[in-house]
Design a protein around this motif. Structure first.
Motif, PDB file in Angstrom:
ATOM      1  N   UNK A 122      -3.832  12.384  -3.651  1.00 33.29           N
ATOM      2  CA  UNK A 122      -2.441  12.692  -3.982  1.00 33.29           C
ATOM      3  C   UNK A 122      -1.976  12.022  -5.275  1.00 33.29           C
ATOM      4  N   UNK A 123      -2.547  10.856  -5.577  1.00 30.73           N
ATOM      5  CA  UNK A 123      -2.084  10.075  -6.721  1.00 30.73           C
ATOM      6  C   UNK A 123      -2.882  10.329  -7.990  1.00 30.73           C
ATOM      7  N   UNK A 124      -3.754  11.343  -7.975  1.00 29.49           N
ATOM      8  CA  UNK A 124      -4.618  11.615  -9.128  1.00 29.49           C
ATOM      9  C   UNK A 124      -4.729  13.123  -9.331  1.00 29.49           C
ATOM     10  N   UNK A 125      -4.743  13.560 -10.601  1.00 30.46           N
ATOM     11  CA  UNK A 125      -4.842  14.991 -10.882  1.00 30.46           C
ATOM     12  C   UNK A 125      -5.521  15.189 -12.230  1.00 30.46           C
ATOM     13  N   UNK A 126      -5.787  16.449 -12.577  1.00 34.02           N
ATOM     14  CA  UNK A 126      -6.457  16.760 -13.837  1.00 34.02           C
ATOM     15  C   UNK A 126      -5.743  17.925 -14.510  1.00 34.02           C
ATOM     16  N   UNK A 127      -5.677  17.870 -15.841  1.00 36.66           N
ATOM     17  CA  UNK A 127      -5.042  18.900 -16.654  1.00 36.66           C
ATOM     18  C   UNK A 127      -6.084  19.480 -17.610  1.00 36.66           C
ATOM     19  N   UNK A 128      -6.131  20.809 -17.703  1.00 38.56           N
ATOM     20  CA  UNK A 128      -6.951  21.465 -18.719  1.00 38.56           C
ATOM     21  C   UNK A 128      -6.092  21.597 -19.970  1.00 38.56           C
ATOM     22  N   UNK A 129      -6.314  20.737 -20.943  1.00 39.07           N
ATOM     23  CA  UNK A 129      -5.496  20.738 -22.161  1.00 39.07           C
ATOM     24  C   UNK A 129      -6.255  20.012 -23.267  1.00 39.07           C
TER      25      UNK A 129
END
Length: 270
Positions: A122-129
């Motif tokens: 829940x506290x971590x995510x990833x962005x394609x950018x």
């Protein structure tokens, strides 16, 4: 060539990837023969490349622990690559439970792997950018959900800026990110340079040419040019130094000579 389940359909697995080459240097398993071939070609000129990458990762972990000890619980890692053991979220959340981490990469393999590794976090995510488009990063749903830009953030630009050519204005991108951060934020940065490499620059150029051949030019900047990325920051001691010299946990003299290639530093916004 058979496509493994972890490789997104959208990528061309016959073309070398910087992220997968880096994974190979670190002893990872998410790379193809085309990546290993490019890595081996580069290592013909600079056999110590894996040592440089290991020193880079070791610095990153020390710097993340430093940021956590300074009270920072938000981390934005741009150019994060393929997840390997001891990644930012593991280090940060061990040092500061509840820390929030957003990874950013434009390589679809790195993004796909990060999504798989981070499922259920829940506290971590990833962005394609792309680093060259800071506004897209800062306005992404993932950053808006996890990062409060009104509080200090640790911005990681580790082994990424040397893949951004001057024509793409890396200094402008870094300044735009800096201006979006709250006072007390940290910039954690490493960058390749001919300075410190334990062999003649003309031989090291052979490795640089390999990256040029795979259309991912490696821009070797001087210490002074790298220091410009820290404009608007106060340098944290010991300043901009070879990676093993930044707050070492073991004696730098015990390090492989290649580990001293390039520079690392941490800056703090006023």
């Amino acid at each position: 060539m058979e496509r493994p389940a972890w490789a997104p359909r959208s990528i061309d697995i016959s073309v070398p990837s910087v992220s997968r080459i880096y994974d190979y240097y670190l002893g990872g398993s998410h790379n193809f023969e085309v990546d290993r071939e490019a890595a081996r070609k580069a290592m013909e000129f600079m056999p110590g490349l894996p040592k440089i990458m290991q020193a880079n990762r070791a610095f990153m972990r020390r710097a993340v622990r430093f940021a956590a000890d300074e009270g920072i619980d938000q981390f934005l890692d741009i150019g994060s690559g393929i997840p390997t053991f001891g990644n930012v979220h593991e280090v940060a959340q061990q040092a500061r439970p509840g820390a929030r981490v957003v990874y950013v990469d434009h390589d679809p393999v790195a993004v796909a792997h990060s999504q798989a590794v981070l499922a259920g976090h829940e506290d971590t995510d990833v962005v394609a950018a792309d680093l060259r488009k800071p506004r897209e990063i800062l306005s992404s749903p993932q950053v808006e959900r996890l990062v409060d830009l009104n509080r200090p953030v640790a911005l990681l630009l580790v082994a990424i800026l040397h893949f951004v050519e001057d024509a793409d204005d890396p200094y402008g991108a870094v300044a735009e990110l800096r201006d979006a951060l709250a006072p007390g934020s940290l910039l954690i940065l490493t960058h390749a340079s001919y300075e410190g490499i334990p062999l003649p620059a003309e031989r090291a150029e052979g490795a640089v040419d390999v990256y040029k051949d795979i259309r991912n030019p490696l821009i070797m900047r001087s210490r002074d040019e790298i220091a410009r990325f820290f404009e608007g920051y106060d340098m944290v001691e010991p300043g901009l130094v070879p990676m093993p010299h930044w707050r070492p946990q073991t004696a730098p003299e015990d390090e492989d000579p290649y580990a001293f290639s390039g520079f690392a530093g941490v800056g703090r916004t006023a």
